[in-house]
Scaffold this motif. Structure first.
Motif, PDB file in Angstrom:
ATOM      1  N   THR A 164     -47.633 -40.230  47.915  1.00 41.57           N
ATOM      2  CA  THR A 164     -48.531 -40.588  49.017  1.00 41.57           C
ATOM      3  C   THR A 164     -49.916 -40.930  48.484  1.00 41.57           C
ATOM      4  OG1 THR A 164     -47.360 -39.225  50.628  1.00 41.57           O
ATOM      5  CG2 THR A 164     -49.662 -39.718  51.096  1.00 41.57           C
ATOM      6  N   LEU A 165     -50.432 -40.104  47.615  1.00 39.90           N
ATOM      7  CA  LEU A 165     -51.794 -40.312  47.102  1.00 39.90           C
ATOM      8  C   LEU A 165     -51.889 -41.563  46.243  1.00 39.90           C
ATOM      9  CD1 LEU A 165     -52.711 -36.609  46.225  1.00 39.90           C
ATOM     10  CD2 LEU A 165     -53.531 -37.952  48.172  1.00 39.90           C
ATOM     11  N   CYS A 166     -50.796 -41.938  45.561  1.00 41.12           N
ATOM     12  CA  CYS A 166     -50.822 -43.164  44.756  1.00 41.12           C
ATOM     13  C   CYS A 166     -50.945 -44.412  45.619  1.00 41.12           C
ATOM     14  CB  CYS A 166     -49.581 -43.249  43.879  1.00 41.12           C
ATOM     15  SG  CYS A 166     -49.661 -42.208  42.409  1.00 41.12           S
ATOM     16  N   GLN A 167     -50.678 -44.301  46.906  1.00 44.21           N
ATOM     17  CA  GLN A 167     -50.808 -45.451  47.803  1.00 44.21           C
ATOM     18  C   GLN A 167     -52.120 -45.441  48.583  1.00 44.21           C
ATOM     19  OE1 GLN A 167     -47.472 -47.333  49.648  1.00 44.21           O
ATOM     20  NE2 GLN A 167     -46.140 -45.610  49.088  1.00 44.21           N
ATOM     21  N   LEU A 168     -53.010 -44.499  48.245  1.00 45.07           N
ATOM     22  CA  LEU A 168     -54.304 -44.420  48.918  1.00 45.07           C
ATOM     23  C   LEU A 168     -55.411 -44.767  47.928  1.00 45.07           C
ATOM     24  CD1 LEU A 168     -53.954 -41.088  50.958  1.00 45.07           C
ATOM     25  CD2 LEU A 168     -53.615 -43.420  51.768  1.00 45.07           C
ATOM     26  N   ARG A 169     -55.992 -45.960  48.099  1.00 49.19           N
ATOM     27  CA  ARG A 169     -57.122 -46.325  47.247  1.00 49.19           C
ATOM     28  C   ARG A 169     -58.414 -45.684  47.754  1.00 49.19           C
ATOM     29  NH1 ARG A 169     -56.066 -49.891  43.401  1.00 49.19           N
ATOM     30  NH2 ARG A 169     -54.212 -51.210  43.564  1.00 49.19           N
ATOM     31  N   GLU A 175     -47.295 -42.134  58.219  1.00 43.33           N
ATOM     32  CA  GLU A 175     -46.286 -43.080  57.732  1.00 43.33           C
ATOM     33  C   GLU A 175     -45.991 -42.842  56.254  1.00 43.33           C
ATOM     34  OE1 GLU A 175     -47.161 -47.161  58.479  1.00 43.33           O
ATOM     35  OE2 GLU A 175     -47.805 -46.789  60.543  1.00 43.33           O
ATOM     36  N   LEU A 176     -47.040 -42.593  55.474  1.00 40.50           N
ATOM     37  CA  LEU A 176     -46.867 -42.397  54.029  1.00 40.50           C
ATOM     38  C   LEU A 176     -46.087 -41.140  53.708  1.00 40.50           C
ATOM     39  CD1 LEU A 176     -50.423 -43.410  52.777  1.00 40.50           C
ATOM     40  CD2 LEU A 176     -48.294 -44.565  52.230  1.00 40.50           C
ATOM     41  N   THR A 177     -46.156 -40.146  54.571  1.00 38.83           N
ATOM     42  CA  THR A 177     -45.512 -38.865  54.270  1.00 38.83           C
ATOM     43  C   THR A 177     -44.113 -38.749  54.864  1.00 38.83           C
ATOM     44  OG1 THR A 177     -46.676 -37.921  56.180  1.00 38.83           O
ATOM     45  CG2 THR A 177     -47.673 -37.585  54.027  1.00 38.83           C
ATOM     46  N   LEU A 178     -43.606 -39.858  55.426  1.00 38.32           N
ATOM     47  CA  LEU A 178     -42.225 -39.831  55.903  1.00 38.32           C
ATOM     48  C   LEU A 178     -41.275 -39.644  54.727  1.00 38.32           C
ATOM     49  CD1 LEU A 178     -42.293 -42.776  58.468  1.00 38.32           C
ATOM     50  CD2 LEU A 178     -42.147 -40.333  58.999  1.00 38.32           C
ATOM     51  N   SER A 179     -40.097 -39.153  54.987  1.00 35.96           N
ATOM     52  CA  SER A 179     -39.114 -38.954  53.913  1.00 35.96           C
ATOM     53  C   SER A 179     -38.662 -40.303  53.367  1.00 35.96           C
ATOM     54  CB  SER A 179     -37.905 -38.192  54.452  1.00 35.96           C
ATOM     55  OG  SER A 179     -37.311 -38.903  55.514  1.00 35.96           O
ATOM     56  N   GLY A 180     -38.110 -40.274  52.159  1.00 33.45           N
ATOM     57  CA  GLY A 180     -37.616 -41.492  51.519  1.00 33.45           C
ATOM     58  C   GLY A 180     -38.722 -42.282  50.877  1.00 33.45           C
ATOM     59  N   ASP A 181     -39.563 -41.605  50.088  1.00 30.40           N
ATOM     60  CA  ASP A 181     -40.720 -42.257  49.474  1.00 30.40           C
ATOM     61  C   ASP A 181     -40.340 -43.509  48.680  1.00 30.40           C
ATOM     62  OD1 ASP A 181     -42.983 -39.505  48.742  1.00 30.40           O
ATOM     63  OD2 ASP A 181     -42.094 -40.213  50.603  1.00 30.40           O
ATOM     64  N   GLU A 182     -39.206 -43.467  47.992  1.00 35.14           N
ATOM     65  CA  GLU A 182     -38.852 -44.557  47.079  1.00 35.14           C
ATOM     66  C   GLU A 182     -38.445 -45.834  47.818  1.00 35.14           C
ATOM     67  OE1 GLU A 182     -38.956 -44.714  43.781  1.00 35.14           O
ATOM     68  OE2 GLU A 182     -39.757 -42.713  43.529  1.00 35.14           O
ATOM     69  N   THR A 183     -37.973 -45.689  49.051  1.00 34.95           N
ATOM     70  CA  THR A 183     -37.385 -46.845  49.728  1.00 34.95           C
ATOM     71  C   THR A 183     -38.291 -47.455  50.792  1.00 34.95           C
ATOM     72  OG1 THR A 183     -36.310 -45.375  51.326  1.00 34.95           O
ATOM     73  CG2 THR A 183     -35.075 -45.929  49.348  1.00 34.95           C
ATOM     74  N   ARG A 184     -39.308 -46.713  51.258  1.00 34.66           N
ATOM     75  CA  ARG A 184     -40.113 -47.248  52.358  1.00 34.66           C
ATOM     76  C   ARG A 184     -41.051 -48.350  51.848  1.00 34.66           C
ATOM     77  NH1 ARG A 184     -43.054 -42.182  51.797  1.00 34.66           N
ATOM     78  NH2 ARG A 184     -45.042 -42.650  50.788  1.00 34.66           N
ATOM     79  N   THR A 209     -51.619 -43.834  59.439  1.00 30.09           N
ATOM     80  CA  THR A 209     -51.238 -44.331  58.114  1.00 30.09           C
ATOM     81  C   THR A 209     -50.767 -43.185  57.223  1.00 30.09           C
ATOM     82  OG1 THR A 209     -52.828 -46.137  58.287  1.00 30.09           O
ATOM     83  CG2 THR A 209     -52.059 -45.554  56.078  1.00 30.09           C
ATOM     84  N   ILE A 210     -51.489 -42.075  57.280  1.00 35.68           N
ATOM     85  CA  ILE A 210     -51.112 -40.911  56.473  1.00 35.68           C
ATOM     86  C   ILE A 210     -49.744 -40.405  56.894  1.00 35.68           C
ATOM     87  CG2 ILE A 210     -51.751 -38.543  55.839  1.00 35.68           C
ATOM     88  CD1 ILE A 210     -54.677 -39.362  56.363  1.00 35.68           C
TER      89      ILE A 210
END
Length: 822
Positions: A623-628, A641-650, A638-639
């Motif tokens: 999640t943090l790697c997608q927050l500039r 959405e980023l913390t939904l399961s399936g980090d690799e596929t979203r 937005t936060i």
């Protein structure tokens, strides 16, 4: 067997017994207990006999008899028939006895033809189990003052207990006992001389000894694994050094790394020690490491509750604020469980007397070493004491409020050349200081002496002792019995006439801008406007495991209020690593409903509302790697959405994710630039106030550079790694790490399997730590220290980790500290 709640005091002319209805696997029996006084806790009772309720059992006769005191109504006589004879008891007038008899009748009427088998089962328990119960209720060498393993006698009896406490002066009197309190920082040494000049320095043998040690063992093994042979060596030295004119029992030993407390009592007093508990609190890095902190015991001696704390606070002359924080942490975090698990744990201050000893590490300020030695040579201790940091902090009410310390009339106890009485001649030339102190809090305490012991030269500290004469509350059995009976009669009358009622000061509580690891509290005041004392308790709601959400606590969650009295309840919100992730993700909110229940009364509903400010602490690496931008500048949606399961596929929120979270980069870069030669890095804690500033900077982006000391930034990095919902090495690969820990190439292969952003973080931190090791001559770090600290954070176990697993994770990570495998 589980002891039921249906228990009644019985009066058999002048012989008092306690009668208990006990259920075990749907069988029932009457247990008869004797006691040395009216029983309130298991300590007071001894199992006398067991009467099974079988087919041979019968309630032969129930009739009223006039009490000697006509005003209290009629007692009830009951004749019970068993196979082996009759039992006649007299139950005191009141609803409690009526309830007891109704439950006995239910048990009797429910018997079946299997009664003979059941009776034999109880007889077996009577032959074999009774003696175990009796043994548990008395003092023995193997279980110093453990209590009979049975619960308190119901809610009503807790009310009686409170009333007894209020009327304690009626049935207790004071008798003086002597307590020898000793503290000694032994600087990691083994005993080289007799301790008799210290421990046996009193003219008459003390009744009790409380002996504390600090820096018992300075080795890395002791620091990381809390294991040391020096515990036994120093315990033996203490036992041999006690006053020779009395015999003593060792009641308790408790140790945390190098902080140890020994509690001895004279043989004849041991049977009067009860409710013994011991606890430890580490205040080292991340509030866990036990190189600094406290060990403590609490116990009841006769009718007085006593707590003894041995602490080792933060070092270095300039760190007095850190010492203050250590003291406050110990007071807030050191909690003693009560034998009734439903009761709120006891804090240090919830005792009649508190004895606090140890290397408190407060120094002399605003004087150079020559000025200090000049005042020492003149024996002008009064002037010297005015520069003492502890005195100044107490005068400012920053610490030890309500405590007393005797007049200091002895030389500073630190620092000496080991083996001599010579002040420190090393290059550092430490300024002498009274680091080693003894204080107390409570009434009826008089200090007979307070001194150091220059004869002992094993350490760079000198041991200190204080002999205290303490007025202990003893029970007058006849007055106790009369007070107890009067309370029972009064409660019976009120119980039958009145319903409890309270007024609440408020029913809605709002917590604004809750932050990670930042405590907030609101106060609820309960006023008992009814005609009887009442018991309150926060109770679970339907289908919920506890009475509140995990980020919320009520303190106290259960208690009593005297008629017309008030109780303040603190509703406290604290978000830690176990609750931050759900709040960051929006899956939980600061919302809850509390149900406050009155025993025999109504329920009240309290509303708790608030808002949580998302934090990088407790957020995932991906999640943090997608927050500039800083997390608190991002929309909440937005936060989520980023913390939904399936980090690799979203879908990605940004085109190119960061290689590592910017927050990790900020902390590591700060340390890389400012702290490569910092001594005790990752071992000395920072200040909590500075952590708050660092957290806010990471979460908001203001100010541009991280505030705080190097130690505070280092501790913030460790807290950040500890709070990750999925550790740097994911739980799914943990077992593989253990299996290949001794093979360098296999360890490298496991790391190659990490998700890319996790792999980047792992390699980045390992590279930073290798850089620190290049400066080990200045920062005193080595591979073992760093592997121990960081392996526990980067390779967290999904379940409880045992010692063998801990060693394997350290071995795994060491491969990456000794060479670059990226």
């Amino acid at each position: 067997p589980t002891v039921g709640l249906h228990i009644s005091q019985t009066l058999d002319f002048f012989i008092y017994r306690l009668l208990g209805l006990v259920e075990r696997t749907k069988e029932h029996a009457l247990f008869v207990f004797t006691h040395r006084r009216m029983a309130i806790t298991g300590e007071d009772v001894t199992l006398y006999d067991i009467f099974p309720i079988s087919n041979d059992f019968a309630v032969v006769e129930v009739f009223k008899c006039l009490s000697r005191d006509i005003s209290i109504g009629a007692d009830t006589r009951v004749r019970l028939n068993f196979q082996d004879g009759d039992l006649e008891v007299r139950l005191p007038f009141g609803s409690h006895s009526r309830l007891f008899l109704s439950e006995v009748n239910k048990a009797w009427s429910g018997k079946t033809c299997q009664g003979k088998v059941k009776r034999e089962g109880w007889n077996e328990l009577k032959r074999e189990g009774r003696h175990d119960l009796v043994r548990q209720s008395s003092h023995t060498a193997s279980n110093k003052a453990t209590m009979l393993a049975m619960p308190q006698f119901g809610l009503r009896d807790n009310l009686i207990r409170c009333e007894l406490l209020k009327n304690e002066d009626i049935y207790t009197y004071l008798e003086n006992f002597s307590f020898f309190i000793g503290t000694y920082n032994v600087n990691g040494q083994t005993p080289k001389e007799s301790l008799r000049p210290w421990l046996g320095s009193t003219s008459t043998p003390p009744d009790m000894y409380c002996v504390g040690f600090q820096e018992l063992d300075l080795s890395k093994e002791a620091f990381f694994f809390n294991d040391t042979p020096k515990e036994t060596e120093w315990m033996k030295a203490v036992s041999e050094g006690l006053h020779p004119d009395a015999k003593y029992d060792l009641v308790k030993l408790v140790r945390l790394v190098g902080i140890m407390l020994l509690f001895y009592v004279r043989n004849e007093h041991a049977k009067h020690i009860s409710e013994m508990e011991a606890e430890t609190v580490g205040t080292g890095i991340m509030g866990r490491m036990g190189n600094k902190g406290a060990v403590a015991i609490r116990f009841r001696f006769h009718n007085s509750d006593i707590c003894v704390v041995n602490s080792h606070l933060a070092a270095h002359i300039e760190e007095y604020e850190r010492r203050n924080q250590d003291y406050k942490d110990i007071c807030s975090r050191l909690l003693f469980r009560q034998h009734d698990p439903a009761l709120v744990p006891l804090t240090i201050m919830k005792h009649n007397v508190v004895l606090w000893l140890g290397d408190l590490n407060y120094r002399l300020s605003d004087l150079d070493v020559d000025d200090v030695k000049d005042l020492i040579a003149k024996k002008d201790f009064e002037t010297l004491h005015s520069y003492d940091q502890l005195k100044r902090q107490i005068d400012e009410k920053a610490v030890f409020v309500g405590f007393v310390e005797g007049e200091i009339g002895f030389l500073p106890t630190y620092k000496y050349d080991t083996g001599s009485d010579q002040w420190d001649t090393s290059e550092k030339c430490r300024v002498p200081a009274w680091c080693d102190r003894i204080l107390w809090r409570g009434k009826n305490v008089r200090q007979l002496h307070y001194q150091s012991h220059m004869d002992l030269k094993t350490s760079d500290h000198k041991p200190v002792s204080s002999l205290l004469e303490m007025g202990i509350k003893l029970v007058n059995e006849e007055s106790y019995k009369n007070t107890f009976e009067e309370i029972v009669r009064s409660l019976d009358k009120m119980e039958n006439e009145c319903i409890p009622s309270v007024t609440l000061s408020r029913r809605e509580f709002h917590f604004i801008d809750v932050k990670f690891m930042q405590h907030q509290a609101e106060t609820l005041t309960l006023h008992n406007d009814g005609q009887v004392p009442c018991q309150f308790e926060f109770i679970q709601k339907l289908d919920e495991p506890t009475y509140c959400k995990p980020w919320l606590t009520a303190n106290p969650a259960k208690g009593f209020i005297a008629q017309g009295g008030n109780v303040d309840i603190d509703l406290e919100v604290f978000v830690n690593r176990s609750t931050a992730t759900e709040l960051n993700a929006g899956r939980q909110q600061i919302e809850d409903i509390l149900v406050l229940h009155l025993d025999r009364g109504k329920d009240y509903f309290l509303s708790v509302l608030g808002n949580y400010l998302p934090s990088c602490f407790g957020s995932s690496i991906q999640t943090l790697c997608q927050l500039r931008d800083p997390i608190q500048e991002m929309p909440l949606e937005t936060i989520r959405e980023l913390t939904l399961s399936g980090d690799e596929t979203r879908p990605l929120i940004i085109d190119k994710p960061l290689d590592i979270p910017k927050e990790i980069w900020q902390m590591v870069d700060h340390l890389y630039r400012n702290a490569p030669k910092q001594g005790e890095l990752f071992q000395q804690p920072g200040l909590r106030s500075e952590f708050v500033e660092i957290r806010d900077c990471l979460d908001t982006g203001m100010p541009d550079s991280l505030p705080g000391s190097n130690h505070s930034v280092a501790e913030a990095l460790l807290i950040f790694l500890d709070a990750l919902p999925e550790p740097v090495v994911p739980f799914s690969l943990y077992q593989q790490c253990l299996e290949c820990c001794s093979n360098t190439s296999q360890c490298k292969k496991v790391v190659s399997l990490l998700p890319q952003c996790h792999k980047n973080v792992f390699n980045y931190i390992a590279a930073f730590l290798r850089e620190l090791l290049k400066h080990s001559t200045h920062n005193s770090l080595d591979v073992n220290i760093l592997a121990t600290i960081f392996a526990a954070l980067l390779l967290r176990s999904p379940t409880k980790q045992d010692l063998a697993e801990k060693r394997k994770t350290q071995e795994f990570f060491q491969h990456f500290l000794v060479q670059d495998l990226s």
